[in-house]
Design a protein around this motif. Structure first.
Motif, PDB file in Angstrom:
ATOM      1  N   LYS A 164     -16.797  57.971 -48.694  1.00 57.77           N
ATOM      2  CA  LYS A 164     -15.962  57.019 -49.436  1.00 57.77           C
ATOM      3  C   LYS A 164     -15.418  55.965 -48.473  1.00 57.77           C
ATOM      4  O   LYS A 164     -15.136  56.270 -47.317  1.00 57.77           O
ATOM      5  CB  LYS A 164     -14.748  57.746 -50.043  1.00 57.77           C
ATOM      6  CG  LYS A 164     -15.099  58.898 -50.962  1.00 57.77           C
ATOM      7  CD  LYS A 164     -13.818  59.604 -51.419  1.00 57.77           C
ATOM      8  CE  LYS A 164     -14.157  60.790 -52.315  1.00 57.77           C
ATOM      9  NZ  LYS A 164     -12.970  61.384 -52.925  1.00 57.77           N
ATOM     10  N   PRO A 165     -15.201  54.737 -48.982  1.00 59.26           N
ATOM     11  CA  PRO A 165     -14.691  53.691 -48.086  1.00 59.26           C
ATOM     12  C   PRO A 165     -13.173  53.758 -47.879  1.00 59.26           C
ATOM     13  O   PRO A 165     -12.453  52.808 -48.139  1.00 59.26           O
ATOM     14  CB  PRO A 165     -15.111  52.399 -48.801  1.00 59.26           C
ATOM     15  CG  PRO A 165     -15.194  52.767 -50.241  1.00 59.26           C
ATOM     16  CD  PRO A 165     -15.546  54.222 -50.321  1.00 59.26           C
ATOM     17  N   TRP A 197     -17.531  63.658 -50.725  1.00 60.35           N
ATOM     18  CA  TRP A 197     -17.657  64.293 -49.408  1.00 60.35           C
ATOM     19  C   TRP A 197     -18.882  65.185 -49.264  1.00 60.35           C
ATOM     20  O   TRP A 197     -19.419  65.333 -48.181  1.00 60.35           O
ATOM     21  CB  TRP A 197     -16.394  65.113 -49.093  1.00 60.35           C
ATOM     22  CG  TRP A 197     -15.176  64.257 -49.069  1.00 60.35           C
ATOM     23  CD1 TRP A 197     -14.152  64.238 -49.974  1.00 60.35           C
ATOM     24  CD2 TRP A 197     -14.862  63.241 -48.109  1.00 60.35           C
ATOM     25  NE1 TRP A 197     -13.225  63.289 -49.630  1.00 60.35           N
ATOM     26  CE2 TRP A 197     -13.633  62.662 -48.492  1.00 60.35           C
ATOM     27  CE3 TRP A 197     -15.499  62.771 -46.961  1.00 60.35           C
ATOM     28  CZ2 TRP A 197     -13.025  61.637 -47.772  1.00 60.35           C
ATOM     29  CZ3 TRP A 197     -14.897  61.745 -46.243  1.00 60.35           C
ATOM     30  CH2 TRP A 197     -13.681  61.193 -46.646  1.00 60.35           C
ATOM     31  N   SER A 198     -19.293  65.802 -50.350  1.00 61.47           N
ATOM     32  CA  SER A 198     -20.432  66.716 -50.248  1.00 61.47           C
ATOM     33  C   SER A 198     -21.433  66.434 -51.361  1.00 61.47           C
ATOM     34  O   SER A 198     -21.291  66.919 -52.474  1.00 61.47           O
ATOM     35  CB  SER A 198     -19.928  68.161 -50.329  1.00 61.47           C
ATOM     36  OG  SER A 198     -21.008  69.044 -50.145  1.00 61.47           O
ATOM     37  N   MET A 199     -22.426  65.616 -51.056  1.00 62.61           N
ATOM     38  CA  MET A 199     -23.461  65.222 -52.021  1.00 62.61           C
ATOM     39  C   MET A 199     -24.821  65.356 -51.356  1.00 62.61           C
ATOM     40  O   MET A 199     -25.474  64.362 -51.040  1.00 62.61           O
ATOM     41  CB  MET A 199     -23.241  63.759 -52.464  1.00 62.61           C
ATOM     42  CG  MET A 199     -21.857  63.431 -52.960  1.00 62.61           C
ATOM     43  SD  MET A 199     -21.572  64.003 -54.631  1.00 62.61           S
ATOM     44  CE  MET A 199     -22.368  62.735 -55.574  1.00 62.61           C
ATOM     45  N   PRO A 200     -25.268  66.598 -51.084  1.00 64.77           N
ATOM     46  CA  PRO A 200     -26.497  66.775 -50.285  1.00 64.77           C
ATOM     47  C   PRO A 200     -27.720  66.038 -50.800  1.00 64.77           C
ATOM     48  O   PRO A 200     -28.500  65.500 -50.006  1.00 64.77           O
ATOM     49  CB  PRO A 200     -26.714  68.291 -50.279  1.00 64.77           C
ATOM     50  CG  PRO A 200     -25.672  68.892 -51.157  1.00 64.77           C
ATOM     51  CD  PRO A 200     -24.630  67.871 -51.424  1.00 64.77           C
ATOM     52  N   MET A 220     -23.333  59.632 -39.633  1.00 62.46           N
ATOM     53  CA  MET A 220     -22.720  59.923 -40.920  1.00 62.46           C
ATOM     54  C   MET A 220     -21.225  60.187 -40.837  1.00 62.46           C
ATOM     55  O   MET A 220     -20.693  60.462 -39.765  1.00 62.46           O
ATOM     56  CB  MET A 220     -23.413  61.162 -41.540  1.00 62.46           C
ATOM     57  CG  MET A 220     -23.104  62.493 -40.888  1.00 62.46           C
ATOM     58  SD  MET A 220     -23.551  62.683 -39.145  1.00 62.46           S
ATOM     59  CE  MET A 220     -25.327  62.718 -39.209  1.00 62.46           C
ATOM     60  N   HIS A 221     -20.563  60.086 -41.993  1.00 62.45           N
ATOM     61  CA  HIS A 221     -19.197  60.612 -42.157  1.00 62.45           C
ATOM     62  C   HIS A 221     -19.168  61.252 -43.539  1.00 62.45           C
ATOM     63  O   HIS A 221     -18.807  60.628 -44.525  1.00 62.45           O
ATOM     64  CB  HIS A 221     -18.147  59.499 -42.039  1.00 62.45           C
ATOM     65  CG  HIS A 221     -16.736  60.018 -42.066  1.00 62.45           C
ATOM     66  ND1 HIS A 221     -15.700  59.385 -41.428  1.00 62.45           N
ATOM     67  CD2 HIS A 221     -16.185  61.114 -42.655  1.00 62.45           C
ATOM     68  CE1 HIS A 221     -14.579  60.066 -41.630  1.00 62.45           C
ATOM     69  NE2 HIS A 221     -14.855  61.114 -42.381  1.00 62.45           N
ATOM     70  N   VAL A 222     -19.643  62.480 -43.583  1.00 61.14           N
ATOM     71  CA  VAL A 222     -19.633  63.313 -44.794  1.00 61.14           C
ATOM     72  C   VAL A 222     -19.164  64.697 -44.348  1.00 61.14           C
ATOM     73  O   VAL A 222     -19.055  64.951 -43.153  1.00 61.14           O
ATOM     74  CB  VAL A 222     -21.034  63.397 -45.458  1.00 61.14           C
ATOM     75  CG1 VAL A 222     -21.521  62.024 -45.917  1.00 61.14           C
ATOM     76  CG2 VAL A 222     -22.067  64.020 -44.511  1.00 61.14           C
ATOM     77  N   ASP A 223     -18.886  65.575 -45.295  1.00 60.02           N
ATOM     78  CA  ASP A 223     -18.363  66.886 -44.894  1.00 60.02           C
ATOM     79  C   ASP A 223     -19.371  67.720 -44.108  1.00 60.02           C
ATOM     80  O   ASP A 223     -19.024  68.347 -43.126  1.00 60.02           O
ATOM     81  CB  ASP A 223     -17.889  67.678 -46.124  1.00 60.02           C
ATOM     82  CG  ASP A 223     -16.400  67.472 -46.379  1.00 60.02           C
ATOM     83  OD1 ASP A 223     -15.796  66.647 -45.676  1.00 60.02           O
ATOM     84  OD2 ASP A 223     -15.843  68.123 -47.277  1.00 60.02           O
ATOM     85  N   SER A 224     -20.615  67.744 -44.576  1.00 58.27           N
ATOM     86  CA  SER A 224     -21.625  68.528 -43.865  1.00 58.27           C
ATOM     87  C   SER A 224     -22.815  67.649 -43.474  1.00 58.27           C
ATOM     88  O   SER A 224     -23.606  67.271 -44.328  1.00 58.27           O
ATOM     89  CB  SER A 224     -22.134  69.688 -44.726  1.00 58.27           C
ATOM     90  OG  SER A 224     -23.200  70.325 -44.045  1.00 58.27           O
ATOM     91  N   PRO A 225     -22.942  67.323 -42.185  1.00 57.95           N
ATOM     92  CA  PRO A 225     -24.051  66.472 -41.741  1.00 57.95           C
ATOM     93  C   PRO A 225     -25.427  67.142 -41.786  1.00 57.95           C
ATOM     94  O   PRO A 225     -26.444  66.498 -41.521  1.00 57.95           O
ATOM     95  CB  PRO A 225     -23.672  66.131 -40.298  1.00 57.95           C
ATOM     96  CG  PRO A 225     -22.209  66.410 -40.207  1.00 57.95           C
ATOM     97  CD  PRO A 225     -21.976  67.565 -41.125  1.00 57.95           C
ATOM     98  N   LYS A 226     -25.474  68.428 -42.123  1.00 60.25           N
ATOM     99  CA  LYS A 226     -26.692  69.241 -42.014  1.00 60.25           C
ATOM    100  C   LYS A 226     -27.936  68.563 -42.602  1.00 60.25           C
ATOM    101  O   LYS A 226     -28.955  68.411 -41.937  1.00 60.25           O
ATOM    102  CB  LYS A 226     -26.455  70.600 -42.680  1.00 60.25           C
ATOM    103  CG  LYS A 226     -27.548  71.619 -42.461  1.00 60.25           C
ATOM    104  CD  LYS A 226     -27.108  72.992 -42.995  1.00 60.25           C
ATOM    105  CE  LYS A 226     -28.097  74.072 -42.627  1.00 60.25           C
ATOM    106  NZ  LYS A 226     -29.336  74.040 -43.389  1.00 60.25           N
ATOM    107  N   VAL A 227     -27.851  68.141 -43.861  1.00 59.34           N
ATOM    108  CA  VAL A 227     -29.015  67.568 -44.562  1.00 59.34           C
ATOM    109  C   VAL A 227     -29.497  66.294 -43.862  1.00 59.34           C
ATOM    110  O   VAL A 227     -30.700  66.081 -43.686  1.00 59.34           O
ATOM    111  CB  VAL A 227     -28.647  67.271 -46.041  1.00 59.34           C
ATOM    112  CG1 VAL A 227     -29.709  66.417 -46.713  1.00 59.34           C
ATOM    113  CG2 VAL A 227     -28.472  68.574 -46.812  1.00 59.34           C
ATOM    114  N   ILE A 228     -28.546  65.449 -43.449  1.00 56.52           N
ATOM    115  CA  ILE A 228     -28.902  64.173 -42.821  1.00 56.52           C
ATOM    116  C   ILE A 228     -29.569  64.422 -41.464  1.00 56.52           C
ATOM    117  O   ILE A 228     -30.597  63.822 -41.140  1.00 56.52           O
ATOM    118  CB  ILE A 228     -27.654  63.276 -42.667  1.00 56.52           C
ATOM    119  CG1 ILE A 228     -27.074  62.946 -44.048  1.00 56.52           C
ATOM    120  CG2 ILE A 228     -27.979  61.995 -41.901  1.00 56.52           C
ATOM    121  CD1 ILE A 228     -25.647  62.453 -44.052  1.00 56.52           C
ATOM    122  N   VAL A 229     -28.987  65.332 -40.685  1.00 54.14           N
ATOM    123  CA  VAL A 229     -29.534  65.654 -39.360  1.00 54.14           C
ATOM    124  C   VAL A 229     -30.949  66.223 -39.504  1.00 54.14           C
ATOM    125  O   VAL A 229     -31.870  65.823 -38.779  1.00 54.14           O
ATOM    126  CB  VAL A 229     -28.598  66.636 -38.606  1.00 54.14           C
ATOM    127  CG1 VAL A 229     -29.238  67.092 -37.295  1.00 54.14           C
ATOM    128  CG2 VAL A 229     -27.242  65.984 -38.329  1.00 54.14           C
TER     129      VAL A 229
END
Length: 365
Positions: A164-165, A197-200, A220-229
């Motif tokens: 979110k901005p 925050w969490s939209m995998p 990124m700036h999301v709760d869990s960077p896992k998917v992006i990484v």
């Protein structure tokens, strides 16, 4: 067991010479932690859980944790349960959306409980005095990561996936971009906001879309960077991490990252509370204070990039680095910080940031 230990036990003494009943009389401090997602998310919640694990080892401290608690009335129920059933007198409800109205409401209801919230803006005279807010200048580690990204990219296109901005997110995007452009002025950062925050699924789509547009370093700036990484690694592009260390998910492409060190913050708070010392209602700190850290450099980081990044880190550690100084323009060409003006890291104006700097491709609304 030696006779001495048995004998001291009969006298009510513990092996270290203290009286057993005295040791029992000192009630432990029960501290509650509330997370919006899973504790093993390789991200925001995991970074706080790592901090909780640090204070769980402190003498006279007991912790209670609850994960997957939404930013709804559910968090009020969780906090009440920790207070009434577990005897918690200090609570760390860690998600941004817990603050207003949930924490503020519970703080009025339980004036003897200390509520310490991550990222909120405590205002004296407006908010209950048993509420505090803490955050770290993680944008310092983002600036350093940006330097590494700016010197690693071949396409001069960086991609940033954000939730979110809000000011904290915009500050990370801007500092990352300013870091990259300080060493490579040709760099641009394209931002995609997912909305939460969490939209995998959306995060994976955004990562693929940015890579398709030519971005060869993602962050990124999301709760869990896992998917992006993982998406970056699979597609053969580089990535800088956020919240915790995700290098295990991308052994080839992980460059570095911006990590929280909440264990330091939580230990400081617990020490102050246990010793009945006043604690700050608005606590902030960066690399210098040990609140944040930069992930170790990955294999793909060049010697030149390490040197530049280390030089910037040293300036932050010395307290001499100023990221936000004029003349600074936003990405619509408007001057946001005039020439001759600077906003240091502690300047509260930076916590109200509502713009994206020149070099960022994207909109705040």
């Amino acid at each position: 067991m030696t006779l001495a230990v048995i004998f001291s036990g009969l006298l009510g003494l513990l092996p270290d010479g203290t009286h057993g009943h005295q040791a029992l009389a000192a009630t432990p401090l029960t501290v509650g932690f509330v997370y919006v997602g899973p504790k093993t998310d390789y991200g925001y919640n995991q970074s706080h859980a790592q901090g909780a694990a640090v204070i769980a080892k402190l003498p006279g401290v007991k912790i209670r944790e609850e994960e997957m608690v939404p930013e709804t009335l559910a968090v009020q129920k969780t906090m009440e349960s920790m207070i009434n059933l577990d005897g918690a007198t200090v609570l760390f409800p860690t998600s941004f959306g817990y603050f207003d109205p949930h924490i503020l409401k519970e703080a009025k209801k339980y004036p003897n409980v200390t509520f310490l919230h991550c990222g909120g803006m405590y205002q004296e005279g407006k908010h209950p005095t048993n509420v505090g807010s803490y955050f770290g200048y993680i944008d310092e580690a983002e600036y350093v990561s940006g330097i590494v990204a700016g010197l690693t990219t071949k396409s001069n296109k960086l991609g940033f996936i954000a939730a979110k901005p809000i000011p904290q997110v915009l500050r990370n995007i801007n500092s990352y971009t300013l870091g990259a452009r300080s060493v490579n002025p040709k760099v641009t950062t394209t931002v995609i906001f997912t909305g939460d925050w969490s939209m995998p699924v959306k995060e994976a789509e955004a990562a693929n879309s940015l890579i398709d547009q030519g971005a060869d370093v993602l962050t990124m700036h999301v709760d869990s960077p896992k998917v992006i990484v993982e998406t970056a690694e699979r597609r053969g592009v580089f990535v800088t991490g956020y919240h915790a260390n995700q290098s295990a998910l991308a052994p080839k492409g992980y460059l570095t990252g911006a990590e929280w060190n909440w264990g330091k913050v939580y230990t400081d708070y617990v020490n102050m509370i246990q010793n009945a010392k006043p604690w700050p209602h608005l606590l902030r700190g960066g690399l210098k204070e040990g609140f944040v850290k930069v992930s170790p450099y990955g294999k793909a980081v060049s010697g030149a990039a390490k040197k530049k990044a280390d030089a910037a880190k040293a300036k932050f550690m010395a307290g001499t680095m100023v990221v936000y100084k004029g003349p600074l323009m936003d990405n619509t060409g408007k001057v946001v910080i005039p020439a001759g003006t600077e906003q240091k890291q502690t300047d509260i104006a930076l916590e109200k940031m509502d713009y994206l700097v020149e070099g960022v491709v994207g909109k705040t609304h």
